[in-house]
Design a protein around this motif. Structure first.
Motif, PDB file in Angstrom:
ATOM      1  N   UNK B 266       0.854  -1.202   0.000  1.00  0.00           N
ATOM      2  CA  UNK B 266       0.000   0.000   0.000  1.00  0.00           C
ATOM      3  C   UNK B 266       0.878   1.236   0.000  1.00  0.00           C
ATOM      4  N   UNK B 267       0.524   2.175  -0.823  1.00  0.00           N
ATOM      5  CA  UNK B 267       1.272   3.426  -0.870  1.00  0.00           C
ATOM      6  C   UNK B 267       1.274   4.086   0.496  1.00  0.00           C
ATOM      7  N   UNK B 268       2.440   4.511   0.926  1.00  0.00           N
ATOM      8  CA  UNK B 268       2.564   5.234   2.190  1.00  0.00           C
ATOM      9  C   UNK B 268       2.514   4.341   3.416  1.00  0.00           C
ATOM     10  N   UNK B 269       2.327   3.036   3.207  1.00  0.00           N
ATOM     11  CA  UNK B 269       2.173   2.120   4.345  1.00  0.00           C
ATOM     12  C   UNK B 269       3.017   0.868   4.185  1.00  0.00           C
ATOM     13  N   UNK B 270       3.081   0.325   2.994  1.00  0.00           N
ATOM     14  CA  UNK B 270       3.786  -0.928   2.790  1.00  0.00           C
ATOM     15  C   UNK B 270       2.833  -2.101   2.923  1.00  0.00           C
TER      16      UNK B 270
END
Lengths: 134, 485
Positions: B266-270
């Motif tokens: 996930x973008x910004x989260x991993x």
């Protein structure tokens, strides 16, 4: 530098506001006693007795007294107990403790001369015990 | 979509069927949200309300039921928060008033620092949220207009200071305890800010949604729409909506909780499986729900009295500290670790214990949200109308009784007979959601013995749900402690 200025201004504003309080009406010099039965206090019906005495310890007769009960936690409507004068300066009413927890009673009285009186009286914790009917 | 599972997979998209509802396509509300000042229009009245609450908290009656600070914060706000999360999404982050002064300050104070790399996780926020829950009990925040007002001031100050020093929305993403609660709860919200057409994103060269442009900043929480999955870390600020030159970002309906079935990057989260901090946050929120509700029923007095005797103390602080360490740290660690071990043993699956516990912790989200919703729902339903006399009283105090004399008897929205069914229903729905999620996670990890892998987690969810039902079955007390006033 600028951020420190902003924080200082915010902090000063907050401290100033904490020192404010809304002006309240001058309260009449009337002694208020509240007695609640049964004892120990418990969930369910109760009787509240308010005794009003003036500065010379004379009973204050002919007042209109309502006892309001509220709790320490927000989120509950108050319970109001109108009273009637059963003896000079002695006002009695039926009340209901409908929830366990910390109760605060507020005596609202309109004196014969029209002055209004309000006193908060913390009752402490009402335990979860039902009064047995006799 | 995985085909390895034997149980029905919840569709993540409606590809091939009718397009999902997009709030931005609805009349009126869509038009409002597309307006670039939509967020400010929501934030401004909330800011004014917050200022009024601060004012009343400091200057008004210090009796909690008669003060806007305590009434609005601990009754209406908490209830509406959960309602909005379950009905829509992270609306309260969208309308967050703490961002308005911060935005104003940024016109003069351009932050140049990046948030420290070692703090780019949820551990700080977890500590602060735990501290908040502890402070709530220790300081009796529910009963203190004064301290509630200071809490609101503190939030404003923290948002202002942190976001004046560090770029992006560092306060929201890494610090704000309330925001973390909203992020986790919005994992089961029915709407998500997301792309309408992946192909349009693939063809886009400017990536305005994250890079911004001359007219609009991009996402301050570093969520690149093309690779954004779900609601984690999304404040529904709609910067991406307003920045996108192709009108390709919407607020799109989805199956609540379905985002937890995938462990895509996930973008910004991993990857969620590689984020034990987010799993720990979920555990804190879930077990915190139980602890917070437990603090309102009578057995807590017996427990505190016993602990005080055992420890030989007369002060609440050490007793409460012990309860919180056990309830928010030891108990979750033991239960999650033990369940992960058992799941791994009976299923014969391999993998580090931490990874197993992390992966399945996400299954607790529906139950945690359900328990909070039941508790907050109790206060919301029993005290909904109490803001009316409090507001009347505020005006009357200034000899301006335009709203009439305070009607202090106002309280419940529903009669008491509805409370138990509502609470039970919310906990029940949360429980079923957690069972389903745990099952989907188990089957997605491999078809072999997925039921064996799932059963320990189902048992844990059931245990927690039963605990919640037991707590909710007891009469809620409006507080008191054995240590006296």
């Amino acid at each position: 530098m600028r951020i420190r200025l902003v924080i200082s201004v915010m902090g000063a504003c907050a401290l100033l506001v904490t020192g404010c309080s809304r002006a309240s009406e001058q309260q009449p010099s009337v002694g208020v006693e509240l007695h609640v039965t049964p004892e120990p206090l418990a969930l369910g019906p109760a009787t509240v007795v308010v005794t009003l005495r003036d500065e010379a310890s004379r009973p204050v007769v002919g007042a209109n007294v309502v006892v309001e009960g509220t709790m320490s936690h927000a989120g509950m409507g108050s319970v109001n107990a109108p009273t009637r004068e059963v003896a000079p300066g002695r006002y009695e009413g039926a009340f209901e403790f409908n929830m366990s927890g910390d109760w605060v009673m507020i005596v609202h009285a309109t004196l014969p001369d029209g002055e209004r009186l309000e006193r908060q009286i913390p009752l402490g914790t009402i335990a979860l015990r039902h009064v047995e009917e006799t | 979509m995985s085909r390895r599972s034997d149980i029905p997979i919840i569709a993540l998209s409606t590809a091939g069927s009718r397009a999902p509802v997009d709030l931005l396509d609805l009349p009126l509300i869509g038009r409002l949200l597309r307006w670039r000042h939509a967020r400010a229009a929501l934030q401004l009245p909330v800011l004014l309300l917050a200022l009024l609450m601060i004012w009343d908290g400091f200057t008004g009656s210090q009796l909690a039921p008669k003060n806007l600070a305590t009434v609005l914060t601990w009754v209406q706000y908490r209830g509406l928060l959960l309602l909005a999360l379950l009905a829509c999404g992270n609306v309260f982050c969208m309308a967050c008033p703490f961002m308005l002064p911060r935005n104003l300050a940024r016109r003069a104070l351009r932050p140049t620092r990046s948030w420290p790399r070692w703090l780019r996780n949820k551990w700080l926020a977890i500590g602060l949220l735990g501290l908040f829950l502890f402070g709530y009990e220790l300081l009796d925040l529910w009963a203190s207009p004064f301290w509630t007002a200071w809490l609101i001031v503190g939030y404003f100050a923290a948002a202002l200071v942190i976001d004046s020093l560090f770029s992006g929305a560092s306060f929201c993403k890494y610090v704000c305890p309330l925001g973390q609660f909203n992020f986790v709860s919005s994992l089961v919200s029915p709407f998500e800010v997301g792309v309408r057409s992946p192909q349009t994103c693939a063809d886009c060269r400017t990536k305005d949604c994250i890079a911004g442009n001359v007219n609009q900043r991009g996402c301050e929480l570093w969520l690149f729409q093309q690779r954004k999955v779900g609601n984690m870390d999304c404040t529904f600020c709609l910067d991406c909506v307003h920045a996108c030159p192709h009108d390709n970002v919407g607020i799109i309906a989805r199956v609540p909780g379905a985002e937890l079935l995938t462990d895509a990057r996930r973008s910004g989260i991993g990857r969620l499986e590689q984020r034990p901090d987010i799993a720990a946050l979920i555990a804190l929120i879930t077990f915190g729900a139980l602890l917070n509700a437990f603090g309102m029923v009578s057995p807590i007095y017996a427990l505190e009295a016993w602990l005080a005797q055992v420890l030989g103390v007369r002060s609440e602080t050490p007793v409460l500290s012990l309860i919180f360490v056990v309830g928010l740290a030891l108990e979750p660690a033991l239960l999650l670790g033990g369940t992960a071990w058992l799941s791994r043993q009976v299923s014969g699956r391999r993998g580090p214990l931490l990874r197993v516990a992390t992966r399945y912790a996400y299954a607790l989200v529906p139950l945690g949200v359900g328990i909070w919703a039941a508790h907050y729902g109790f206060h919301f339903l029993t005290g909904f109308w109490t803001f009316v006399p409090t507001l009347q009283n505020l005006f009357a105090d200034y000899s301006w009784p335009i709203l009439g004399q305070p009607r202090w008897e106002l309280g419940p929205l529903l009669s008491a007979q509805w409370l138990t069914p509502v609470e039970t229903g919310l906990i029940g729905l949360g429980w079923m959601g957690s069972l389903l999620l745990a099952g989907q996670i188990a089957s997605a990890d491999g078809r072999r013995r997925w039921v064996a892998a799932w059963l320990p987690w189902a048992a844990l969810a059931t245990l927690l749900a039963l605990l919640a039902l037991w707590i909710m079955s007891m009469p809620m007390e409006m507080r008191g402690t054995v240590f006296g006033a």
